[in-house]
Write an enzyme that holds these catalytic residues in place. Structure first.
Site, PDB file in Angstrom:
ATOM      1  N   ASP A   1      40.659  40.670  47.902  1.00 24.03           N
ATOM      2  CA  ASP A   1      40.812  39.309  48.158  1.00 24.03           C
ATOM      3  C   ASP A   1      40.508  38.603  46.878  1.00 24.03           C
ATOM      4  O   ASP A   1      39.681  38.876  46.325  1.00 24.03           O
ATOM      5  CB  ASP A   1      40.031  39.082  49.339  1.00 24.03           C
ATOM      6  N   LEU A   2      41.490  37.585  46.442  1.00 27.03           N
ATOM      7  CA  LEU A   2      41.019  36.572  45.588  1.00 27.03           C
ATOM      8  C   LEU A   2      40.410  35.734  46.050  1.00 27.03           C
ATOM      9  O   LEU A   2      40.442  34.794  46.900  1.00 27.03           O
ATOM     10  CB  LEU A   2      42.433  36.262  44.745  1.00 27.03           C
TER      11      LEU A   2
ATOM     12  N   ASP B   1      46.100  35.310  49.403  1.00 29.74           N
ATOM     13  CA  ASP B   1      44.930  36.042  48.182  1.00 29.74           C
ATOM     14  C   ASP B   1      45.110  37.339  48.367  1.00 29.74           C
ATOM     15  O   ASP B   1      44.106  37.700  47.923  1.00 29.74           O
ATOM     16  CB  ASP B   1      43.913  35.214  48.444  1.00 29.74           C
TER      17      ASP B   1
END
Length: 980
Positions: free
Chosen positions: A862-863, A905
Site C-alpha cells: 500500500d502506498l 494505492d
C-alpha cells in the site's frame, strides 16, 4: 653255316663297374646317416644345455624372490647398521631379479629357440609379467621407505611375503616345469634317435646282403644264359629271313651264307664258300676306299647299291646289295645283305602303266581338270581343258605341291581334302578361282593288288560357274520375295502398333498416362530403352514425361531441365526429325546411350515447341525407315491425344483453382491462429499449384525463421533441416523481397542473383515470395519452392495472393485481439498488470508451484497517504506519484518478477525466487527511496509477505495472508495513513 657269327654281350669291365656301384651306394648312405645323426645329436645336446641354463636361471629367480621377501621382513626389527646392510643386499638382489626377468621374457636372449617365441610371449606377457612388476615395485617402495614407517605386518612387507610364497612362486615354478618337460623331451628324442640309427644300420646291412649281392649273382648267371639265347635267336633270324645274307672274312671271301641266298643262287652253299663277292655279282672287286670288301683294312661305313646276282643256270637276278662291317672291329669281316628286286621292278612297270592310263584320262578331260597326287601331295599327273582357263598347264603343275601353285586361301582348302583322300575319305566342295566357280571332288585311289592301302589321290575339278549363277539368281528372287513378305508383315504389325497406340492414347486422362502408354507400345517395336517428352519455352527445356529404365544421372538432369544441349533440341525443332546413330550429348554418351531420335510434335501456339525423344543403348544401330515412320506417326497421334488431355487438364485445373480460392477465402472467416491459417493455406496452395514446399517466414532484424510449413513428398529431410535452421541477412533472395515489400516469382532459381547455394544443392529449381503485413518489428512473408523448373502461371499468383490475404486478415485479427487482451489485463495509468491479471496469474503460479515444487512468494503493498497527497497537491500530482512508484518497483526487482497495480494505492508482486521476507521488504523500501529521489519526498509504503506453502497452498490463502501482514504493519506504525 653261321656258328662262327659273333654275338654282342656285356663286357667284364661293365659288370665290374656295376658291382662297384652297388657296393658304394650303401656305404654312402651309411656315411650320410652318420653325419646327419651326429648333427641332430649335437643340436639336441645344445638345446639341452639351453634348457639347463633356463632351469638354472628360473631357479635363481625363485631363490631371489624368497631372499628379497626374507630381507624385507627383517628390516623392521634390525638395528640401523643391519638395516643399511639389508637395504644394500635388497638392492643387489632386486637388480639381479629384474635383470634375470628381462632375460627370461626376451625370446631373443639365447635361452630359447626361435620356434619357442610364441610360448615365451604367452607365458611372460600375461599375469606373470604383471606379478613380477608388482613385486619389484613393492620391493622398491620398501627399500626407499624411511625406517620409522616400516612395521612388521605393513601392507608392502605382507605383499612381498605373500607373492614370494604364493602366486609368483607358483608361476616361476610353472616356468621351471615347462623347461624341465622340454629337456625331458630332448633326452627322449636323443634316445629314440640312437635306436633309430642302430635300426637303419642293421637294415642297410641286410639290404646289402639280401637285396644287392644276391641279385647281382643272379644277374651274372642271367647274362650268361642271355648270351646263349641271343646267339640262338640270331641264328634263327638268319636262317628264316627272306633276304640273302653273306659273311666275308678279312680277305673278302665268303665264309657263311643263309638259305635265302642259296635259293637265289640256285646251287648249294659249298660251291659259294671261298668265293669273293664280285664272283657272285659279276663285278670286279673295288678298292677298299670305294667301300667294297677287298684286301687290306675294311671300311667302317655301310655301302649300298644295285647289281645283278649270277645264278647257277646262267641267268641274272636284279638285286640290291647292302654291306656293313661285322661287329665293332672292321678287320673281323663284313656282312652283306642281298635283296631280290625282281618283284619291285614288276611293280614299277605296272605303276608306269597305270600312270599312262591316268595321263590319257587327264589329257582328254573336258570343262575342267584332273590331277593325280602321291602321299607327299606332289602332283604326278595333271591335265584337262580347264587348266588353261586359270593360267595353268601340265608342265606348271606336275612335280609340284599345292603350296607352290595356288594362293594361300586356295591352298588352305585343298590340302585338307588331299590329306583326307589319302586317308581313304571322299570330299566335295565349291571354290572360286580367277572369278570362276569350280566343283572339286577328291577321292582316294585304292591299291590294285587289293591290299586295302591308299597310295594316291585324285582330284577332279569342273567349271560350274553357269550353274552357280543360275542358283544364285533363284536364291536372290526367293530372298526378294521373302523381304517383300516380311515388309508386308512388318507393315501390318506397324499398323497394329499404331492402332493400339491410338486406342490407348484415347483412354488416357493425364499427360503422364499419355507418355506412359506411348512408351509401353513403342519400346518393344522400336527397341528403345526410354522415351521422354520435352517442352521448349523461352530458351529452356521443361520435362513433360519420362518413362523407361533411365540412368539416375540422366533422369536428374532431364528433370532439372539442363540435361541436353539446347542447340541440338532447337535444331530438331527447326529442321524436322533428327535421327542420330551416335549422340553428341556427352551426358547421354557417358551413360551408354548409343542412338537418339528427336521427333517434334506438330506445333501448336498454345503449347509451344515439344519434342518426342527416343534413346537406345548397346550396339550402334541405324534408325530404319520403318522405325522413323513409326516414330513420326506416333508423334502425330500423341499430339492429337494431347489436345484432348490438355483440355481436360485445363478444366480440372480451373476447377481445382476455383475450389482452392473458395477454401482460402473461407479461412478469412475463421478465428484460428496465424500459424494455423498459414499451414492450412499452404496445404491448399500446394495441392492446387503443385509446389513442393510452402512456409510462413518471419524476419526480425538480421534473422529469419520458419513459423510453419507444408512439405510435399519430394522434399528431403536435409532440405527441411536447412530451411528450418534459419537464415541470416544476405542468405537467399527473401531479404530482397522483405526490403522492397514486393512479391517475386523466380522460375529459374539457380540463375537468379542472390540465390542460396545450399538450397540449389538440395534441389530447389523455382521459388516465389509474397510479403505479408508487418507486426511490430517483425516482417512476415509466404515462401514457396518447387523441385522442378515450372513457370509460375497467373492462377498460381492468384492463389498466392489469396493465401496472403487470408494470412494478413488472421494477422490483423490476432493483433486486434492481442490489443483487447492487453487493455483488459493492464492498468492504464502505470501500464502494470491489473487486478484481473494478478488473480489469473496467481492461480497459474500456485498450480505450477504445486506441480513442480518451485518457490513462490506474494507481496502486497500500500502506498501510504495517497488520499492526503491528492487532497493537498491535486490528483495529477497523485497520478504522477503512482507512476513513479511503479517505475521504482520495476527498478528494485528482477525482470522476471511480476508487478501489478490492483487499484487506488494497492500494488502486488509475484516472485518465483528464493529469499527471506526481510529481503523482499528491503527491496520495497528501496523502491520508496527511489520514489522520494524522483521528487516525492514524503512518499511511503507498507508491505506484507506470504510464501508458498508455509503461509498457504491456494491463491486466496496466500493473498489473504499477505494482506493481513500488510495491515498489521500499517496498524503498528504511528500516525498510520499519513505520509511520512
Amino acid at each position: 653255316m653261321l656258328d662262327g657269327l659273333p654275338v654282342a654281350g656285356p663286357t667284364p669291365r661293365r659288370r665290374n663297374f656295376s658291382l662297384r656301384r652297388a657296393y658304394m651306394l650303401p656305404l654312402l648312405v651309411l656315411g650320410a646317416l652318420s653325419i646327419a645323426s651326429n648333427a641332430l645329436l649335437s643340436a639336441q645336446l645344445g638345446a639341452s644345455r639351453e634348457d639347463a641354463a633356463l632351469v638354472n636361471l628360473t631357479g635363481r629367480q625363485r631363490m631371489l624372490s624368497q631372499r628379497i621377501a626374507w630381507d624385507a621382513a627383517a628390516l623392521p626389527s634390525a638395528t640401523p647398521a643391519e638395516a643399511a646392510r639389508l637395504r644394500a643386499d635388497l638392492r643387489i638382489s632386486l637388480s639381479r631379479f629384474v635383470q634375470s626377468h628381462e632375460r627370461l621374457k626376451d625370446p631373443a636372449s639365447g635361452l630359447y629357440r626361435s620356434r619357442d617365441a610364441w610360448e615365451v610371449d604367452r607365458l611372460y606377457a600375461g599375469e606373470l609379467n604383471t606379478q613380477v612388476a608388482a613385486f619389484v615395485a613393492t620391493a622398491q617402495r620398501v627399500i626407499g621407505a624411511p625406517p620409522a614407517t616400516l612395521r612388521s605386518g605393513s601392507p608392502d612387507l605382507t605383499l612381498l611375503q605373500t607373492q614370494a610364497r604364493g602366486q609368483l612362486l607358483v608361476s616361476l615354478e610353472e616356468a621351471v616345469k615347462r623347461a624341465e618337460r622340454r629337456s625331458e623331451g630332448y633326452m627322449a628324442r636323443l634316445n629314440m634317435l640312437a635306436w633309430l640309427r642302430v635300426a637303419v644300420v642293421l637294415s642297410l646291412l641286410a639290404l646289402v646282403g639280401g637285396v644287392i649281392v644276391r641279385p647281382l649273382e643272379r644277374r651274372n648267371r642271367s647274362l650268361l644264359s642271355g648270351l646263349a639265347r641271343e646267339r640262338d635267336f640270331a641264328r634263327t633270324i638268319v636262317q628264316s629271313m627272306g633276304q640273302g645274307l653273306a659273311v666275308t672274312g678279312r680277305d673278302g671271301r665268303v665264309t657263311h651264307i643263309n638259305p635265302a641266298l642259296a635259293r637265289m643262287l640256285g646251287e648249294g652253299a659249298e660251291k659259294v664258300l671261298g668265293l669273293g663277292l664280285p664272283d657272285l655279282t659279276g663285278h670286279a672287286p673295288e678298292p677298299p676306299e670305294a667301300g667294297l670288301p677287298g684286301a687290306g683294312a675294311a671300311p667302317q661305313t655301310s655301302v649300298e647299291g644295285r647289281s645283278a646276282l649270277r645264278r647257277a643256270d646262267g641267268s641274272e637276278l636284279p638285286v640290291q646289295i647292302s654291306t656293313a662291317p661285322l661287329g665293332s672291329n672292321a678287320e673281323e669281316g663284313r656282312v652283306t645283305v642281298i635283296t631280290d628286286l625282281s618283284a619291285h621292278e614288276q611293280t614299277e612297270r605296272e605303276l608306269r602303266g597305270r600312270e599312262a592310263r591316268y595321263a590319257a584320262l587327264a589329257a582328254n578331260f573336258p570343262d575342267g581338270a584332273v590331277v593325280l597326287f602321291d602321299r607327299d601331295l606332289r602332283y604326278l599327273i595333271a591335265g584337262g581343258e580347264g587348266l588353261a582357263d586359270v593360267g595353268l598347264s601340265r608342265e606348271t603343275v606336275e612335280g609340284r605341291q599345292p603350296g607352290e601353285i595356288f594362293p594361300p586361301e586356295i591352298n588352305a582348302v585343298v590340302v585338307p581334302d588331299h590329306l583326307a583322300a589319302l586317308a581313304g575319305q571322299r570330299s566335295e566342295r565349291e571354290l572360286t578361282f580367277f572369278g570362276r566357280s569350280y566343283a572339286v571332288q577328291t577321292f582316294p585311289v585304292p591299291d590294285e593288288e587289293g591290299a586295302g592301302g591308299v597310295q594316291f589321290g585324285i582330284a577332279i575339278v569342273r567349271d560350274v560357274t553357269e550353274q552357280v549363277q543360275a542358283r544364285q539368281e533363284i536364291e536372290m528372287q526367293s530372298a526378294e520375295l521373302t523381304v517383300l513378305a516380311q515388309t508386308a508383315d512388318q507393315a501390318r504389325r506397324d499398323a497394329l502398333t499404331l492402332a493400339e497406340l491410338t486406342r490407348r492414347l484415347g483412354q488416357a486422362q493425364t499427360m503422364d498416362e499419355l507418355t506412359a502408354q506411348t512408351f509401353a507400345v513403342l519400346a518393344p517395336a522400336l527397341e528403345v530403352g526410354w522415351l521422354a517428352l520435352i517442352q521448349l519455352q523461352h530458351a529452356r527445356s521443361h520435362l513433360l514425361g519420362l518413362h523407361g529404365p533411365v540412368p539416375g544421372e540422366v533422369r536428374a538432369r532431364l528433370t532439372g531441365g539442363d540435361g541436353l544441349r539446347a542447340q541440338t533440341l532447337w535444331r530438331a525443332v527447326r529442321q524436322g526429325p533428327q535421327y542420330l546413330e551416335q549422340t553428341d550429348q556427352p551426358l547421354l554418351a557417358a551413360q551408354g546411350v548409343t542412338g537418339v531420335a528427336l521427333v517434334p510434335l506438330p506445333r501448336k501456339p498454345q503449347r509451344g515447341e515439344v519434342l518426342l525423344i527416343a534413346a537406345r543403348g548397346g550396339l550402334v544401330l541405324s534408325w530404319t525407315a520403318r522405325q522413323r515412320t513409326l516414330l513420326e506417326a506416333a508423334a502425330e497421334a500423341l499430339c492429337a491425344a494431347w489436345e484432348r488431355v490438355a483440355l481436360l487438364e485445363d478444366l480440372r485445373r480451373a476447377a481445382e483453382y476455383a475450389r482452392a480460392l473458395v477454401d482460402i477465402s473461407q479461412l478469412i472467416e475463421t478465428d484460428d491462429m496465424v500459424e494455423t491459417v498459414a499451414s492450412r493455406a499452404g496445404a491448399i496452395v500446394a495441392r492446387a499449384s503443385g509446389v513442393d514446399w510452402l512456409a510462413l517466414v518471419v524476419a526480425e532484424g538480421d534473422q529469419a525463421r520458419v513459423l510453419t510449413s507444408h512439405s510435399g513428398p519430394r522434399v528431403s529431410r536435409a532440405f527441411t533441416a536447412r530451411v528450418t535452421g534459419g537464415l541470416v541477412r544476405g542468405e537467399g533472395i527473401l531479404w530482397q523481397v522483405l526490403d522492397r515489400h514486393e512479391a517475386l516469382y523466380v522460375e529459374d532459381y539457380a540463375a537468379a542473383p542472390g540465390a542460396n547455394d545450399s538450397l540449389i544443392q538440395h534441389g530447389v529449381r523455382a521459388a516465389a515470395w509474397v510479403p505479408l503485413s508487418r507486426v511490430g518489428h517483425q516482417s512476415l512473408l509466404l515462401s514457396a519452392m518447387r523441385m522442378d523448373r515450372q513457370p509460375w502461371h497467373d492462377h498460381d499468383r492468384a492463389l498466392f495472393e489469396a493465401a496472403a490475404r487470408s494470412v494478413n486478415v488472421a494477422l490483423e485479427r490476432q493483433a486486434h485481439l492481442r490489443e483487447l487482451e492487453t487493455a483488459a489485463l493492464t492498468d492504464a495509468l502505470t501500464t502494470l498488470g491489473n487486478r484481473r491479471a494478478f488473480e489469473a496469474e496467481l492461480q497459474e503460479a500456485v498450480a505450477a508451484a504445486r506441480r513442480d515444487g518451485a518457490p513462490l512468494t506474494v507481496v502486497m503493498i500500500d502506498l501510504d497517504g495517497l488520499k492526503h497527497f491528492n487532497d493537498t497537491q491535486g490528483h495529477d500530482r497523485g497520478d504522477a506519484l503512482l507512476r513513479a512508484f511503479a517505475q521504482a518497483l520495476r527498478q528494485s526487482f528482477r525482470n522476471t518478477d511480476r508487478i501489478y497495480r490492483l487499484g487506488g494505492d494497492e500494488y502486488a508482486l509475484l516472485l518465483d525466487s528464493t529469499g527471506t521476507p526481510e529481503d523482499f521488504l528491503r527491496r520495497v523500501q528501496q523502491a520508496v527511496t527511489l520514489t522520494r529521489a524522483s521528487g516525492f519526498e514524503t512518499a511511503g509504503a507498507s508491505a506484507g509477505v506470504a510464501g508458498f506453502p508455509v503461509d498457504g497452498t491456494s491463491a486466496p490463502a496466500l493473498a489473504k495472508r499477505a494482506d493481513e501482514r500488510l495491515y498489521a504493519v500499517k496498524q503498528a506504525r504511528p500516525g498510520r495513513g499519513q505520509p511520512r
